[in-house]
Design a protein around this motif. Structure first.
Motif, PDB file in Angstrom:
ATOM      1  N   GLU A  89       1.029  -1.234   0.011  1.00 46.54           N
ATOM      2  CA  GLU A  89      -0.025  -0.025  -0.095  1.00 46.54           C
ATOM      3  C   GLU A  89       0.983   1.202  -0.080  1.00 46.54           C
ATOM      4  OE1 GLU A  89      -2.558  -0.194   3.373  1.00 46.54           O
ATOM      5  OE2 GLU A  89      -4.177  -0.888   2.188  1.00 46.54           O
ATOM      6  N   LYS A  90       0.386   2.112  -0.803  1.00 48.66           N
ATOM      7  CA  LYS A  90       0.959   3.473  -0.828  1.00 48.66           C
ATOM      8  C   LYS A  90       0.309   4.385   0.146  1.00 48.66           C
ATOM      9  CE  LYS A  90       4.212   3.006  -3.922  1.00 48.66           C
ATOM     10  NZ  LYS A  90       5.440   2.988  -3.864  1.00 48.66           N
ATOM     11  N   LYS A  91       1.192   5.275   0.836  1.00 47.85           N
ATOM     12  CA  LYS A  91       0.621   6.130   2.167  1.00 47.85           C
ATOM     13  C   LYS A  91       0.338   7.352   1.801  1.00 47.85           C
ATOM     14  CE  LYS A  91       1.248   7.081   6.703  1.00 47.85           C
ATOM     15  NZ  LYS A  91       2.203   6.746   8.174  1.00 47.85           N
ATOM     16  N   LEU A  92      -0.626   8.008   1.899  1.00 45.66           N
ATOM     17  CA  LEU A  92      -0.893   9.464   1.340  1.00 45.66           C
ATOM     18  C   LEU A  92      -0.928  10.008   2.753  1.00 45.66           C
ATOM     19  CD1 LEU A  92      -4.320   9.017  -0.823  1.00 45.66           C
ATOM     20  CD2 LEU A  92      -1.452   9.337  -1.604  1.00 45.66           C
ATOM     21  N   SER A  93      -0.097  11.321   2.942  1.00 41.36           N
ATOM     22  CA  SER A  93      -0.148  12.258   4.020  1.00 41.36           C
ATOM     23  C   SER A  93      -1.000  13.519   3.660  1.00 41.36           C
ATOM     24  CB  SER A  93       1.408  12.588   4.196  1.00 41.36           C
ATOM     25  OG  SER A  93       2.075  11.599   4.881  1.00 41.36           O
ATOM     26  N   PHE A  94      -1.914  13.636   4.315  1.00 44.39           N
ATOM     27  CA  PHE A  94      -2.716  14.948   4.190  1.00 44.39           C
ATOM     28  C   PHE A  94      -2.572  16.131   5.007  1.00 44.39           C
ATOM     29  CE2 PHE A  94      -5.365  11.475   2.588  1.00 44.39           C
ATOM     30  CZ  PHE A  94      -5.932  11.731   1.502  1.00 44.39           C
ATOM     31  N   TYR A 113       3.429  10.049  -0.694  1.00 41.06           N
ATOM     32  CA  TYR A 113       2.808  11.143  -1.394  1.00 41.06           C
ATOM     33  C   TYR A 113       2.302  12.216  -0.551  1.00 41.06           C
ATOM     34  CZ  TYR A 113       3.303   7.521  -5.202  1.00 41.06           C
ATOM     35  OH  TYR A 113       3.599   6.849  -6.013  1.00 41.06           O
ATOM     36  N   VAL A 114       2.357  13.104  -0.678  1.00 44.54           N
ATOM     37  CA  VAL A 114       1.731  14.438   0.155  1.00 44.54           C
ATOM     38  C   VAL A 114       0.621  15.131  -0.472  1.00 44.54           C
ATOM     39  CG1 VAL A 114       2.425  16.530   1.750  1.00 44.54           C
ATOM     40  CG2 VAL A 114       3.845  14.223   1.357  1.00 44.54           C
ATOM     41  N   VAL A 115      -0.440  15.319   0.136  1.00 43.52           N
ATOM     42  CA  VAL A 115      -1.633  16.192  -0.269  1.00 43.52           C
ATOM     43  C   VAL A 115      -1.678  17.225   0.550  1.00 43.52           C
ATOM     44  CG1 VAL A 115      -3.876  16.181  -0.924  1.00 43.52           C
ATOM     45  CG2 VAL A 115      -2.585  13.949  -1.126  1.00 43.52           C
ATOM     46  N   SER A 116      -1.684  18.378  -0.135  1.00 43.01           N
ATOM     47  CA  SER A 116      -1.957  19.788   0.570  1.00 43.01           C
ATOM     48  C   SER A 116      -3.500  20.100   0.311  1.00 43.01           C
ATOM     49  CB  SER A 116      -1.154  20.890   0.241  1.00 43.01           C
ATOM     50  OG  SER A 116       0.034  20.584   0.489  1.00 43.01           O
ATOM     51  N   LYS A 147       1.093   9.253 -14.037  1.00 46.15           N
ATOM     52  CA  LYS A 147       1.942   9.433 -15.517  1.00 46.15           C
ATOM     53  C   LYS A 147       2.773   9.865 -15.561  1.00 46.15           C
ATOM     54  CE  LYS A 147      -2.903  10.692 -17.379  1.00 46.15           C
ATOM     55  NZ  LYS A 147      -3.715  11.634 -18.137  1.00 46.15           N
ATOM     56  N   GLY A 148       3.593  10.209 -14.436  1.00 49.42           N
ATOM     57  CA  GLY A 148       4.919  10.418 -14.483  1.00 49.42           C
ATOM     58  C   GLY A 148       5.534  12.032 -13.834  1.00 49.42           C
ATOM     59  N   TYR A 149       4.394  12.784 -13.660  1.00 53.62           N
ATOM     60  CA  TYR A 149       4.592  14.086 -12.872  1.00 53.62           C
ATOM     61  C   TYR A 149       5.131  13.740 -11.570  1.00 53.62           C
ATOM     62  CZ  TYR A 149       2.034  15.872 -17.010  1.00 53.62           C
ATOM     63  OH  TYR A 149       1.527  16.075 -18.270  1.00 53.62           O
ATOM     64  N   ASP A 150       5.901  14.944 -11.137  1.00 57.78           N
ATOM     65  CA  ASP A 150       6.344  15.018  -9.850  1.00 57.78           C
ATOM     66  C   ASP A 150       5.274  15.740  -8.700  1.00 57.78           C
ATOM     67  OD1 ASP A 150       8.837  13.802 -10.492  1.00 57.78           O
ATOM     68  OD2 ASP A 150       9.759  15.813 -11.064  1.00 57.78           O
ATOM     69  N   VAL A 151       4.537  16.687  -9.544  1.00 56.82           N
ATOM     70  CA  VAL A 151       3.582  17.546  -8.582  1.00 56.82           C
ATOM     71  C   VAL A 151       2.375  17.730  -9.585  1.00 56.82           C
ATOM     72  CG1 VAL A 151       3.017  19.732  -7.537  1.00 56.82           C
ATOM     73  CG2 VAL A 151       5.638  18.584  -7.150  1.00 56.82           C
ATOM     74  N   VAL A 152       1.106  17.560  -8.817  1.00 54.28           N
ATOM     75  CA  VAL A 152       0.175  17.646  -9.758  1.00 54.28           C
ATOM     76  C   VAL A 152      -0.753  18.606  -8.763  1.00 54.28           C
ATOM     77  CG1 VAL A 152      -2.131  16.889 -10.764  1.00 54.28           C
ATOM     78  CG2 VAL A 152       0.099  15.580 -10.917  1.00 54.28           C
ATOM     79  N   TYR A 173       0.656  27.523 -12.720  1.00 52.47           N
ATOM     80  CA  TYR A 173      -0.553  27.873 -11.847  1.00 52.47           C
ATOM     81  C   TYR A 173      -0.293  27.250 -10.565  1.00 52.47           C
ATOM     82  CZ  TYR A 173      -5.328  27.557 -10.007  1.00 52.47           C
ATOM     83  OH  TYR A 173      -6.564  27.433  -8.930  1.00 52.47           O
ATOM     84  N   THR A 174      -0.362  28.006  -9.374  1.00 52.67           N
ATOM     85  CA  THR A 174      -0.121  27.710  -8.177  1.00 52.67           C
ATOM     86  C   THR A 174      -1.325  27.613  -7.235  1.00 52.67           C
ATOM     87  OG1 THR A 174       0.401  29.776  -7.359  1.00 52.67           O
ATOM     88  CG2 THR A 174       2.168  28.617  -8.064  1.00 52.67           C
ATOM     89  N   GLY A 175      -1.760  26.683  -6.558  1.00 55.41           N
ATOM     90  CA  GLY A 175      -2.791  26.611  -5.448  1.00 55.41           C
ATOM     91  C   GLY A 175      -2.484  25.963  -4.260  1.00 55.41           C
ATOM     92  N   SER A 176      -3.459  25.827  -3.470  1.00 46.78           N
ATOM     93  CA  SER A 176      -3.346  25.206  -2.150  1.00 46.78           C
ATOM     94  C   SER A 176      -3.832  23.639  -2.131  1.00 46.78           C
ATOM     95  CB  SER A 176      -4.114  25.966  -1.039  1.00 46.78           C
ATOM     96  OG  SER A 176      -5.344  25.977  -1.550  1.00 46.78           O
ATOM     97  N   PHE A 177      -4.330  23.310  -3.161  1.00 46.86           N
ATOM     98  CA  PHE A 177      -4.615  22.221  -3.518  1.00 46.86           C
ATOM     99  C   PHE A 177      -3.628  21.175  -4.429  1.00 46.86           C
ATOM    100  CE2 PHE A 177      -8.501  18.824  -4.765  1.00 46.86           C
ATOM    101  CZ  PHE A 177      -7.756  18.045  -4.045  1.00 46.86           C
ATOM    102  N   PHE A 178      -2.815  20.327  -3.994  1.00 46.66           N
ATOM    103  CA  PHE A 178      -1.902  19.672  -4.872  1.00 46.66           C
ATOM    104  C   PHE A 178      -1.209  18.283  -4.134  1.00 46.66           C
ATOM    105  CE2 PHE A 178       0.707  22.605  -2.549  1.00 46.66           C
ATOM    106  CZ  PHE A 178       1.930  21.848  -2.309  1.00 46.66           C
ATOM    107  N   VAL A 179      -0.887  17.431  -4.945  1.00 49.00           N
ATOM    108  CA  VAL A 179      -0.236  16.364  -4.375  1.00 49.00           C
ATOM    109  C   VAL A 179       1.268  16.187  -5.163  1.00 49.00           C
ATOM    110  CG1 VAL A 179      -1.352  14.887  -6.429  1.00 49.00           C
ATOM    111  CG2 VAL A 179      -0.354  13.652  -4.448  1.00 49.00           C
ATOM    112  N   ALA A 180       2.020  15.982  -4.192  1.00 49.01           N
ATOM    113  CA  ALA A 180       3.615  15.836  -4.693  1.00 49.01           C
ATOM    114  C   ALA A 180       4.011  14.709  -4.151  1.00 49.01           C
ATOM    115  CB  ALA A 180       4.266  16.882  -3.802  1.00 49.01           C
ATOM    116  N   ARG A 181       5.335  14.078  -4.965  1.00 48.78           N
ATOM    117  CA  ARG A 181       6.001  13.028  -4.331  1.00 48.78           C
ATOM    118  C   ARG A 181       6.763  13.017  -3.337  1.00 48.78           C
ATOM    119  NH1 ARG A 181       5.684   8.999  -8.501  1.00 48.78           N
ATOM    120  NH2 ARG A 181       4.889   9.676 -10.392  1.00 48.78           N
ATOM    121  N   ARG A 182       7.226  12.431  -2.395  1.00 57.99           N
ATOM    122  CA  ARG A 182       8.148  12.418  -1.463  1.00 57.99           C
ATOM    123  C   ARG A 182       9.281  13.321  -1.664  1.00 57.99           C
ATOM    124  NH1 ARG A 182       7.076  12.270   4.148  1.00 57.99           N
ATOM    125  NH2 ARG A 182       8.916  13.520   4.765  1.00 57.99           N
ATOM    126  N   PHE A 183       9.896  13.144  -2.539  1.00 54.92           N
ATOM    127  CA  PHE A 183      11.200  13.812  -2.635  1.00 54.92           C
ATOM    128  C   PHE A 183      11.229  15.369  -2.808  1.00 54.92           C
ATOM    129  CE2 PHE A 183      10.604  13.854  -7.145  1.00 54.92           C
ATOM    130  CZ  PHE A 183      11.054  14.868  -7.824  1.00 54.92           C
TER     131      PHE A 183
END
Length: 317
Positions: free
Chosen positions: A2-7, A90-93, A114-119, A153-163
């Motif tokens: 399982e992958k872990k999400l940090s909100f 993965y970290v979700v803001s 799909k290969g992105y580092d941040v969405v 585009y920046t915003g307060s809602f995004f997901v990023a890889r751990r690195f």
């Protein structure tokens, strides 16, 4: 595995809304059934009783960790404080007011795969006051200019890889700007269009003054282009002054009769001095802003101060 999400959710004046955000996250996790998760709730010196709400949730749920800051440090500092306690892959803001729909996180994750580092979540229509929408548009244009990236585009809602998060928390200065920290780490960024929700309750903690302060953080923390702009303005008005001097000389030498029709007076001279003096003060103020921020950073002013941590898996940082 399982992958872990940090909100990570910065909380300010959200006593009545943060519970709904937590429930939305739980509902999404239960539906997906493929993620472990944790929720980091950061109280950014909120004047209401949101910390009591956070402690109650943390005591009941081992997936929740509460972080109480000693005072209000601002949203971006609070988010970075939460990042220091993340353990997920993965970290979700998210926001604490329900306007950023946690139920759309799987869409962001599919785009990330799909290969992105941040969405980032991108909104078709912002449910905000006019000055907030204008502020967001200004921040986007500012980022385009400062960082040399078109359409960022920046915003307060995004997901990023751990690195990405690990690199962002290496920034220790007291004027953080999340959009700049992301771009300093990676340009491999994706976007997902989603619906922007209405605020569940209350009003935004961002006043016009705070928005301007945030823009200054973005301007001065990652670029010297404001100083370049000041230089360009100085050259422009020096050129205008040079041309005007030539006009005066020509008029006196070749068209002396105009002196009787258009006399030189106190008003025009005063206006010119006020304009030039104002530009000089603006440029000096811009330089002073940089020097002042350098001085504060050299004195190791804290990015945030943690007063207390609560939860079943408390960690000291």
């Amino acid at each position: 595995m399982e992958k872990k999400l940090s909100f990570v959710i910065p909380c300010y004046r959200s006593q009545k809304t943060v519970g709904s955000v937590i429930e939305e996250i739980r509902k999404m996790i239960k539906k997906e059934e493929k993620y472990d998760y944790e929720i980091i709730l950061v109280n950014d010196g909120s004047p209401d009783d949101v910390w009591d709400v956070i402690k109650e949730y943390a005591a009941q749920d081992e997936h929740i960790l509460g972080v109480n800051l000693a005072r209000n440090f601002g949203q971006h500092s609070a988010v970075l404080a939460g990042y220091h306690y993340c353990t997920g892959d993965y970290v979700v803001s998210l926001d604490d007011d329900g306007q950023t729909p946690a139920g759309e996180v799987p869409e962001l994750m599919r785009e990330l795969e799909k290969g992105y580092d941040v969405v980032y979540a991108k909104y078709g229509e912002m449910h905000q006051k006019a000055f907030r929408r204008w502020g967001s548009d200004f921040a986007r244009r500012m980022s385009d200019y400062i960082f040399g990236v078109r359409g960022y585009y920046t915003g307060s809602f995004f997901v990023a890889r751990r690195f990405v998060i690990d690199e962002m928390i290496r920034y220790q200065n007291c004027y953080p700007y999340l959009g700049g920290l992301v771009l300093r780490t990676t340009r491999n960024i994706g976007y997902v269009s989603i619906q922007h929700n209405d605020r569940l309750a209350g009003r935004s903690g961002y006043s016009l003054k705070k928005l301007i302060s945030l823009w200054f953080n973005g301007f001065t923390a990652f670029s010297v282009k404001p100083l370049e702009i000041s230089t360009y303005i100085g050259f422009l008005f020096a050129f205008i002054g040079f041309v005007y001097t030539i006009v005066i000389i020509v008029r006196r030498l070749f068209i002396p009769e105009l002196e009787e029709i258009i006399p030189y007076g106190w008003s025009s001279q005063t206006a010119i001095m006020l304009v030039i003096g104002g530009l000089i003060l603006i440029n000096m103020g811009m330089m002073g802003e940089y020097i002042g921020r350098i001085y504060i950073c050299i004195n190791n002013s804290p990015q945030f101060v943690v007063r207390e941590v609560c939860g079943n898996r408390e960690k000291e940082k």
